[in-house]
Enzyme design. Structure first.
Site, PDB file in Angstrom:
ATOM      1  N   CYS A  76      -1.676   9.821 -25.630  1.00 31.00           N
ATOM      2  CA  CYS A  76      -2.290  10.377 -26.840  1.00 31.00           C
ATOM      3  C   CYS A  76      -2.541   9.272 -27.873  1.00 31.00           C
ATOM      4  O   CYS A  76      -1.657   8.456 -28.140  1.00 31.00           O
ATOM      5  CB  CYS A  76      -1.405  11.450 -27.449  1.00 31.00           C
ATOM      6  N   CYS A  80       1.662  10.843 -34.444  1.00 26.21           N
ATOM      7  CA  CYS A  80       2.637  11.832 -34.929  1.00 26.21           C
ATOM      8  C   CYS A  80       4.049  11.322 -34.658  1.00 26.21           C
ATOM      9  O   CYS A  80       4.424  11.065 -33.508  1.00 26.21           O
ATOM     10  CB  CYS A  80       2.419  13.177 -34.245  1.00 26.21           C
ATOM     11  N   CYS A  83       6.575  12.932 -31.973  1.00 31.48           N
ATOM     12  CA  CYS A  83       6.109  13.254 -30.625  1.00 31.48           C
ATOM     13  C   CYS A  83       6.355  12.118 -29.642  1.00 31.48           C
ATOM     14  O   CYS A  83       5.957  10.971 -29.879  1.00 31.48           O
ATOM     15  CB  CYS A  83       4.616  13.594 -30.668  1.00 31.48           C
ATOM     16  N   CYS A 120       0.959  29.008 -21.408  1.00 32.87           N
ATOM     17  CA  CYS A 120       0.417  28.069 -22.390  1.00 32.87           C
ATOM     18  C   CYS A 120      -0.004  26.773 -21.712  1.00 32.87           C
ATOM     19  O   CYS A 120       0.838  26.076 -21.128  1.00 32.87           O
ATOM     20  CB  CYS A 120       1.462  27.763 -23.463  1.00 32.87           C
ATOM     21  N   CYS A 152      -2.736  30.934 -23.684  1.00 35.08           N
ATOM     22  CA  CYS A 152      -2.761  30.218 -24.959  1.00 35.08           C
ATOM     23  C   CYS A 152      -3.090  28.761 -24.638  1.00 35.08           C
ATOM     24  O   CYS A 152      -2.441  28.151 -23.785  1.00 35.08           O
ATOM     25  CB  CYS A 152      -1.414  30.327 -25.665  1.00 35.08           C
ATOM     26  N   CYS A 212      -2.101  30.850 -32.947  1.00 33.10           N
ATOM     27  CA  CYS A 212      -0.697  30.521 -32.738  1.00 33.10           C
ATOM     28  C   CYS A 212      -0.458  29.215 -33.485  1.00 33.10           C
ATOM     29  O   CYS A 212      -1.024  28.182 -33.123  1.00 33.10           O
ATOM     30  CB  CYS A 212      -0.396  30.361 -31.251  1.00 33.10           C
ATOM     31  N   ARG A 283       8.586  32.969 -32.779  1.00 36.45           N
ATOM     32  CA  ARG A 283       9.150  32.413 -31.554  1.00 36.45           C
ATOM     33  C   ARG A 283      10.120  31.277 -31.860  1.00 36.45           C
ATOM     34  O   ARG A 283       9.783  30.346 -32.608  1.00 36.45           O
ATOM     35  CB  ARG A 283       8.018  31.914 -30.651  1.00 36.45           C
TER      36      ARG A 283
END
Length: 347
Positions: A76, A80, A83, A120, A152, A212, A283
């Site tokens: 990626c 962030c 992460c 997901c 999702c 979501c 959740r």
């Protein structure tokens, strides 16, 4: 809405009064949100009882199960800080491009066998490229037709056209977390902004797909940031809210954060989210096992959903242990999205 002074009400009565106010349509104020987070541990069971009154009105004693499939890991370009898949992470994780059809179908089969409601599909990326979009558009109809699962998709930043293509192929929800409050966002990421994330959520909403969106707690933010994130999600009318508790992974910039999260603190956060978002699916997501530990069952008196199995790059609790926990609680696994109506809050 301002909470009644503690000197005039017992803890049981003051939290239940706040629950009744919320059930009557009142919005949680920042003042009351902070009061929840800063409440005494001695009030915890009373607080959870009041949160459960809200949960029970809208969701009864049902629990929704989700399963994650990390369809593209690592690689990626974003920075962030939390992460393990970001460009600034040195964490030792698997790195691979978009999974094959067979592996995605195998994951869907496992989800269906486990009684999971939503499968997901997640990729690590700033946003999906055309090949990845085509792969999602191809696999989603096949999964839904064969296994009758809701889908999702978590694909990063999306354009309006991409959101509409996801709607057309049958994606039910798109996950795109706000992650923290607007004011704190620049402390955790510099390669995109909070506003970029809101634009993606707006594109998804305009395409007619459910939202979501949640966040991560334990990244060094203040109590006010935690409350404001909950209220921002309320203002976005998010259908499903995953609350993650930071798993401080070695090799990430935030690996020293999250150490002050106790099970009691996590339970207060979940309760506050339930007060702030009474009708949203709530959740308990990443970090559930390491931060709630033996108090995991109590979290479901506020939340009504959990991930089953592993997360993106970290391990979760064994599915059998989750089934046993739900059975011990007397809760029911359901695939139904409809809220429970006509039930009154506990007195």
């Amino acid at each position: 809405m301002a909470i009644v002074e503690e000197t005039t009400l017992t803890a049981e009565n003051r939290w239940m009064k706040l629950a009744h106010d919320v059930l009557a349509g009142a919005r949680l104020s920042e003042e009351d949100g902070l009061a929840i987070l800063r409440s005494s541990d001695d009030e915890l069971l009373d607080l959870l009882s009041a949160a459960f009154a809200i949960r029970k009105r809208h969701f009864g004693k049902t629990v929704q199960l989700y399963q994650l499939m990390n369809a593209k890991s690592g690689l990626c370009p974003e920075d962030c800080g939390y992460c393990s898949q970001s460009k600034v992470s040195d964490a030792e994780i698997p790195k691979y491009n978009f999974l094959s059809r067979d592996k995605l179908m195998q994951g869907a089969e496992i989800a269906a066998e486990r009684g999971v409601k939503t499968y997901c599909i997640v990729i690590s990326a700033r946003g999906p490229n055309e090949r990845e979009m085509n792969a999602v558009e191809t696999i989603v109809p096949e999964i839904k037709q064969k296994y009758d699962l809701k889908i999702c998709a978590c694909l990063g930043l999306l354009s309006q056209d991409q959101a509409e293509r996801l709607k057309a192929c049958g994606v039910d929800r798109v996950n795109h977390n706000v992650n923290t409050s607007k004011d704190y966002y620049e402390k955790i990421c510099s390669t995109h902004t909070y506003e970029d994330r809101i634009e993606t959520l707006s594109a998804v909403r305009n395409a007619g797909i459910e939202l979501c969106s949640g966040g991560i707690v334990g990244m060094g933010e203040t109590d006010l940031d935690v409350v404001r994130m909950a209220n921002e999600l309320r203002d976005l009318n998010v259908e499903s809210i995953p609350v993650n508790f930071l798993n401080p992974i070695e090799g990430t910039p935030l690996h020293e954060q999250g150490r002050d999260l106790t099970p009691r603190r996590c339970l207060k956060i979940l309760a506050m989210y339930r007060f702030a978002n009474p009708t949203s699916e709530l959740r308990i997501a990443g970090g559930r096992e390491i931060h709630l530990r033996s108090l995991q069952p109590l979290g479901l008196y506020a939340a009504n959903s959990i991930f089953l199995g592993d997360y993106l790059t970290t391990s979760g609790q064994q599915a059998e242990d989750d089934y046993r926990m739900l059975e011990d609680l007397g809760f029911e696994v359901t695939k139904c999205d409809e809220a429970v109506v006509g039930q009154q809050p506990a007195s």
